[in-house]
Design a protein around this motif. Structure first.
Motif, short mmCIF file in Angstrom:
data_model
loop_
_atom_site.label_atom_id
_atom_site.label_comp_id
_atom_site.label_asym_id
_atom_site.label_seq_id
_atom_site.Cartn_x
_atom_site.Cartn_y
_atom_site.Cartn_z
N LEU A 297 15.62 10.55 -10.27
CA LEU A 297 15.19 9.22 -10.70
C LEU A 297 13.67 9.07 -10.59
CD1 LEU A 297 17.91 6.86 -9.16
CD2 LEU A 297 17.44 7.21 -11.59
N MET A 298 13.10 9.59 -9.50
CA MET A 298 11.65 9.44 -9.31
C MET A 298 10.86 10.31 -10.28
SD MET A 298 11.25 8.83 -5.22
CE MET A 298 12.56 9.94 -4.73
N ARG A 299 11.41 11.46 -10.64
CA ARG A 299 10.73 12.28 -11.65
C ARG A 299 10.78 11.61 -13.01
NH1 ARG A 299 13.74 17.09 -9.19
NH2 ARG A 299 12.22 18.01 -7.75
N GLY A 300 11.90 11.00 -13.33
CA GLY A 300 12.03 10.35 -14.63
C GLY A 300 11.32 9.02 -14.71
N TYR A 301 11.23 8.33 -13.56
CA TYR A 301 10.62 6.99 -13.52
C TYR A 301 9.68 6.92 -12.32
CZ TYR A 301 14.80 6.26 -16.39
OH TYR A 301 15.79 6.36 -17.32
N PRO A 302 8.49 7.52 -12.40
CA PRO A 302 7.67 7.73 -11.20
C PRO A 302 6.88 6.53 -10.70
CG PRO A 302 6.59 8.66 -13.13
CD PRO A 302 7.93 8.17 -13.60
N ARG A 303 6.79 5.45 -11.47
CA ARG A 303 5.81 4.40 -11.13
C ARG A 303 6.43 3.18 -10.45
NH1 ARG A 303 3.38 2.07 -15.42
NH2 ARG A 303 4.98 2.74 -16.90
N GLY B 153 8.82 15.44 0.69
CA GLY B 153 8.43 16.10 -0.55
C GLY B 153 8.30 15.13 -1.71
N GLU B 154 8.90 13.96 -1.57
CA GLU B 154 8.80 12.92 -2.61
C GLU B 154 7.78 11.85 -2.23
OE1 GLU B 154 11.94 14.29 -1.68
OE2 GLU B 154 11.40 15.49 -3.43
N GLU B 155 6.92 12.17 -1.26
CA GLU B 155 5.82 11.30 -0.83
C GLU B 155 6.33 9.98 -0.24
OE1 GLU B 155 3.29 10.93 -4.23
OE2 GLU B 155 2.41 12.91 -3.94
N PHE B 156 7.43 10.05 0.50
CA PHE B 156 7.92 8.87 1.21
C PHE B 156 7.21 8.76 2.56
CE2 PHE B 156 11.17 8.52 -1.87
CZ PHE B 156 11.81 7.29 -1.69
N THR B 157 6.84 7.57 2.92
CA THR B 157 6.37 7.27 4.27
C THR B 157 7.57 6.88 5.12
OG1 THR B 157 4.23 6.47 3.45
CG2 THR B 157 4.89 5.77 5.66
N GLU B 158 7.68 7.44 6.32
CA GLU B 158 8.82 7.15 7.19
C GLU B 158 8.41 6.15 8.27
OE1 GLU B 158 10.93 10.50 8.61
OE2 GLU B 158 11.16 11.41 6.63
N LEU B 159 9.17 5.06 8.38
CA LEU B 159 8.90 4.00 9.35
C LEU B 159 10.18 3.68 10.12
CD1 LEU B 159 6.88 1.59 7.02
CD2 LEU B 159 5.94 3.29 8.57
N ASP B 160 10.02 3.07 11.28
CA ASP B 160 11.16 2.64 12.11
C ASP B 160 11.14 1.13 12.27
OD1 ASP B 160 12.42 5.10 12.88
OD2 ASP B 160 10.69 5.52 14.14
N LEU B 161 12.32 0.50 12.22
CA LEU B 161 12.41 -0.90 12.61
C LEU B 161 12.31 -0.97 14.13
CD1 LEU B 161 15.12 -2.71 10.46
CD2 LEU B 161 12.72 -3.32 10.70
N ALA B 162 11.36 -1.74 14.63
CA ALA B 162 11.15 -1.84 16.08
C ALA B 162 12.20 -2.77 16.69
CB ALA B 162 9.75 -2.35 16.36
N PRO B 163 12.53 -2.56 17.98
CA PRO B 163 13.43 -3.50 18.66
C PRO B 163 12.82 -4.91 18.68
CG PRO B 163 13.08 -1.51 19.98
CD PRO B 163 12.09 -1.46 18.86
N MET B 164 13.68 -5.90 18.78
CA MET B 164 13.20 -7.27 18.83
C MET B 164 12.38 -7.50 20.09
SD MET B 164 16.63 -9.27 17.50
CE MET B 164 15.92 -10.92 17.56
N SER B 165 11.26 -8.16 19.93
CA SER B 165 10.44 -8.53 21.08
C SER B 165 11.02 -9.77 21.75
CB SER B 165 9.01 -8.82 20.62
OG SER B 165 8.99 -10.01 19.84
N PRO B 166 10.59 -10.09 22.97
CA PRO B 166 11.07 -11.34 23.60
C PRO B 166 10.83 -12.57 22.73
CG PRO B 166 10.01 -9.95 25.24
CD PRO B 166 9.79 -9.28 23.91
N GLY C 42 0.80 -1.22 0.00
CA GLY C 42 0.00 0.00 0.00
C GLY C 42 0.83 1.27 0.00
N ARG C 43 2.16 1.13 -0.08
CA ARG C 43 3.05 2.29 -0.11
C ARG C 43 4.06 2.08 -1.24
NH1 ARG C 43 2.71 0.18 4.85
NH2 ARG C 43 1.68 1.39 6.50
N ASP C 44 4.26 3.09 -2.05
CA ASP C 44 5.23 2.97 -3.14
C ASP C 44 6.62 3.42 -2.72
OD1 ASP C 44 3.35 2.01 -4.89
OD2 ASP C 44 2.85 3.97 -5.71
N ARG C 45 6.69 4.28 -1.66
CA ARG C 45 7.99 4.85 -1.28
C ARG C 45 8.10 4.87 0.25
NH1 ARG C 45 7.77 10.06 -5.46
NH2 ARG C 45 7.62 8.80 -7.39
#
Length: 903
Positions: free
Chosen positions: A376-382, A401-414, A261-264
């Motif tokens: 690169l994203m302007r030239g090849y957007p899809r 500005g390039e529509e990136f979603t920012e996520l974090d890798l969570a620490p390992m659970s037990p 559901g996310r391209d970037r």
């Protein structure tokens, strides 16, 4: 069919004898007159909007409706001779039963096209389900006759539908829509199919990528007689990624699904957290077409793995275009690619670009990298993009500005830690007993458990535990020192290997030489160096080691360190780097302290690449040097434009490594950090998390705090995730803020199951909160504390394990957020559940499995979930399709909103 007079009448003949001229006029009266057209203004056109006995345009009274049903029975009786075989009261009761069943037409939520597709037998069964009490009191003969009459009526009803002027246009519209959807899906697949001329090379490239990245180098597995690498299929451990959206509790998702559901996506993670391993997994899964249901969004894409440190190896070099991707990363078959192949792949939107390690390039080059990504994203957007970095390497919204979603890798659970430890010991051939011993030690020793938060640290601990036969060092620096000793002094000896060059280099000399290489990389902001530069540095260092210089030259020593130390590797023929950045920082910090480069350390402390170097320098330094270095950090922070925010917190994170420190300096560091308490934003909370357990001593209780301050204080404590945080979190259990309560219960899996349940979970007001259970131990603890009305199953364990929870207290709302078997047996314990919400992780649902739950009233399902058996659900159970959330809603974990009822 037996009658009251002992004769038999075959019910099948009823439909034959009730000809259209007898039944059609009666059926037509049940429906209102319609206009011409495809009835697309309100779609779908429900049967309930066509009937004449329901709604605002009512034209039939109940008496009229009953008379129509009686006439239908009367004509059936006349045509078949049933007047002589059934008493009058039975015929009257049969008329009422037919009326009640036909009245259910107004309750059906299907439209006329769907009804015709269903067929008259299935439509009759649907009406019977909608009116289960219609035949109560009828004899067996009358019940059978009622069923046949209803089927006959449905046959004429469907015939009536097909004669409506709007039916053909509507059918064409429905078919056109279905054909368009099918064509779109086929087009998507075709768009991911290479041109015939490119197919041979592309197949070869995908096979090459799947093979190249199919093994994972895991620390410690090259000791003794175990293999030096691990098959990725068995080694990969699914970790979790969390959203970074402000003002909400962090939502968790499987890390390999960050592009669903996310391209970037810009994915941040600390050193050793598994960023590069995730990229390997996505590359292999995509190249090998092993996407499965959870990675179908990547099916047919072509992966390009682009490590930034390799792309920027030559300082000032221009970053590559698509036609140079394979050459720059050293792809063996790059010379075989057809001219323009990579450009065509990106132009067609078929590429999966995996850009690894923004933090591994100098800070002044990152703006160039961002400009390169934008172009690169302007030239090849899809195409699909995943970019990785350490948390502090780039500011928040760096690629917004390039529509990136920012996520974090969570620490390992037990659970993650236990799975990793067990897999490591299987791969190492070390036996389950040793794995159990280590897991017990991690539960006993808080310091050890706190270190095991990412795959690298877990691997270090596993290797040392095995090598030292159960004895483990206490702190992070001891752990690194022991690991270096194991690699440098004992690796070859334990494996019985003699270096081909017959050169023996002591552990101390190897460390001296490796320090030189590491510190050069750090000062030059590099993660790799050229072979020739490494040899030159060693050549300058050898005169200070006369015993070694007399026996060998710099090239031979370099080859020995590369092949035998276990710390260096050659990513290409002409370059060398450390097996992990952590070891480079450790050795570089040791060199900086030995050379008394404290001004250099303080002068670079604001750069993210130097943060770990500063911390490790504090550990390597002697007490007086340590005090001087920390005081300089505080002074520089005081003079800075940002009241020293970053440097003061950096100094606070160093306290963990300051085993001996002047109390006055210790107090000054704590005072500067306390000025930043309580945290008031996610940035401040993340900074405090990096301080580590020391920060827990500074975190206040909820008294006198605003809601935002309370929330970010809880966010900090849950992020530190050591059991020492539990008393801090327990103070916030009685808060009424839904975000804090949600954060408290969602963080359960990061802590000791039993203690957290007793001190936190049991105290949180449940309200309308869903309590997550990711494994059976949490189910048992939640049941022991009275259960909850709403639970969310977030782990893939059998639902039968939830039986204790159901018996302890009625579960009225159930949310299924992980893959699990949904059959009637598994669901049978949820006798009191009113509502079930099925998340997108479950791709296919047979609704018939829910039919036997007596209290169930509604099922909420994702629009991406395929449904079977909708006609098997009882009338009282509604199926509601949840609307797809916007990216912002999805990434803040907001609840899905139900759309109008779907049958």
């Amino acid at each position: 069919m037996p009658t009251h007079h002992g004769e038999y009448v075959d019910p099948a003949v009823i439909g034959v004898r009730l000809t259209s001229n007898l039944v059609a006029p009666l059926i037509r009266n049940l429906f209102r007159t319609e206009g011409v057209g495809a009835d697309l203004v309100q779609r779908p056109v429900r049967i309930s909007s066509l009937v004449s006995f329901k709604g605002e345009k009512r034209t039939l009274t109940d008496a009229d409706f009953t008379r129509i049903a009686e006439k239908l029975v009367d004509r059936a009786a006349t045509a078949t001779g049933l007047y002589e075989q059934l008493p009058s009261y039975e015929l009257n009761a049969l008329g009422n039963a037919v009326a009640n069943s036909l009245r259910a037409l107004g309750d059906l939520t299907m439209d006329d096209v769907q009804a015709v597709q269903l067929g008259h037998h299935a439509l009759a069964r649907a009406l019977l389900r909608e009116s289960p009490s219609a035949t109560i009191g009828l004899s067996t003969d009358a019940v059978l006759l009622h069923e046949r009459l209803l089927e006959t009526a449905c046959l004429h009803i469907l015939h009536f539908f097909t004669q409506r002027s709007s039916f053909v246009p509507r059918t064409l519209v429905e078919h056109s829509r279905q054909i368009a959807e099918l064509a779109e899906r086929i087009d998507r697949l075709i768009s991911r199919t290479p041109a015939p001329a490119d197919t041979p090379f592309e197949s070869r490239y995908l096979s090459y990528m799947a093979d190249k990245h199919s093994e994972l180098n895991v620390f410690g597995l090259d000791l003794v007689h175990s293999p030096h690498s691990w098959p990725l299929d068995s080694a990969y451990l699914s970790l979790e990624a969390s959203t970074r959206s402000p003002g909400s509790a962090p939502g968790l998702m499987p890390a390999e699904q960050v592009l669903s559901g996310r391209d970037r996506v810009l994915l941040r993670g600390v050193a050793g957290s598994g960023k590069t391993t995730l990229i390997q997994w996505l590359a292999v899964s995509t190249a090998g077409r092993k996407t499965g249901e959870q990675l179908l969004h990547l099916y047919g894409l072509v992966p390009f793995v682009l490590p930034l440190r390799t792309l920027t190896r030559a300082s000032g070099a221009t970053l590559p275009g698509p036609d140079q991707f394979l050459n720059v990363v050293g792809c063996t078959i790059a010379g075989e690619q057809p001219t323009g192949w990579a450009n065509r792949v990106l132009s067609e939107g078929r590429a999966l670009l995996l850009v690894d390690g923004i933090d591994e390039i100098p800070e002044h080059e990152r703006l160039q990298v961002r400009a390169w990504l934008r172009d690169l994203m302007r030239g090849y957007p899809r195409n699909r993009w995943l970019v990785t970095s350490r948390p502090s390497a780039v500011r928040d919204d760096w690629l917004a500005g390039e529509e990136f979603t920012e996520l974090d890798l969570a620490p390992m659970s037990p659970d993650n830690v236990e799975a990793f430890v067990r897999r490591w010991h299987v791969a190492a051939g070390a036996g389950d007993a040793l794995a159990r011993s280590l897991l017990q030690a991690a539960r006993r020793k808080q310091d050890l458990g706190r270190l095991a938060t990412n795959p690298l640290m877990c691997a270090l601990i596993c290797a040392l535990h095995q090598e030292r036969r159960g004895y483990l060092p206490n702190g992070r620096m001891e752990l690194y020192s022991a690991a270096l000793s194991m690699l440098l002094a004992r690796r070859d000896r334990e494996r019985g290997i003699v270096a081909p060059e017959r050169l023996v280099v002591s552990e101390a000399h190897q460390i001296q030489l490796l320090q030189r290489l590491a510190y050069w990389m750090i000062r030059n902001e590099r993660s790799e160096m050229d072979h020739t530069d490494a040899v030159t540095l060693l050549d300058r260092a050898l005169p200070a080691l006369p015993v070694l210089a007399e026996r060998s030259d710099s090239e031979t020593v370099f080859r020995h360190l590369l092949n035998r130390s276990g710390l260096l590797r050659a990513p290409s023929v002409s370059t060398v780097d450390f097996i992990h950045r952590t070891f480079q920082d450790y050795l570089g910090a040791k060199a900086a302290v030995e050379e008394l480069d404290f001004d250099v350390l303080v002068g670079n402390a604001h750069l993210d690449q130097w943060e770990d170097v500063i911390r490790m320098s504090i550990a390597h330094a002697r007490p007086a040097e340590r005090a001087k270095l920390l005081t300089s950090l505080l002074n520089r922070g005081d003079e800075g434009p940002d009241p020293g925010h970053r440097l003061h917190l950096l100094a606070a994170t160093c306290l963990e490594h300051a085993t001996e420190l002047d109390p006055t300096v210790h107090r000054e560091v704590q005072q500067r950090a306390a000025a930043l308490i309580p945290p008031r934003s996610q940035d401040q909370a993340r900074a405090m998390i990096e301080v580590g357990p020391v920060a827990l001593e500074l975190l206040p209780g909820p008294e006198g705090l605003t809601v935002e301050e309370s929330y970010h204080t809880v966010l900090t404590a849950t992020g530190i995730a050591t059991d020492a945080a539990i008393p801090v979190l327990a103070q916030y259990c009685l808060t009424f803020d839904p975000r804090i309560r949600d954060l408290l219960v969602r963080s359960w899996s990061r802590f000791d199951t039993v203690r957290y349940a007793a001190e936190v979970i049991s105290q949180v007001d449940e309200g309308d909160l869903y309590f997550p259970v990711s494994h059976p131990a949490q189910v048992r603890e939640l049941a022991a504390h009275g259960g909850r009305h709403r639970i969310a199953v977030t782990g893939g364990f059998p639902l039968e394990e939830c039986a204790p929870l159901c018996s302890a207290r009625r579960v009225t709302h159930l949310r299924l957020a992980a893959e699990t078997d949904l059959d009637a047996r598994a669901l049978s314990c949820f006798r009191d559940v009113h509502q079930i919400t099925i998340g997108p992780a479950i791709a296919l649902v047979d609704l018939g499995e829910f039919a036997e739950l007596p209290s169930l009233r509604s099922l909420h399902v994702s629009p991406d979930t395929a449904l079977l058996g909708e006609d098997t659900l009882p009338r009282h159970i509604r199926v509601e399709i949840t609307e797809s959330p916007s990216p912002a809603e999805r990434d803040t974990g907001q609840e899905l909103v139900a759309s109008p009822t779907r049958a």
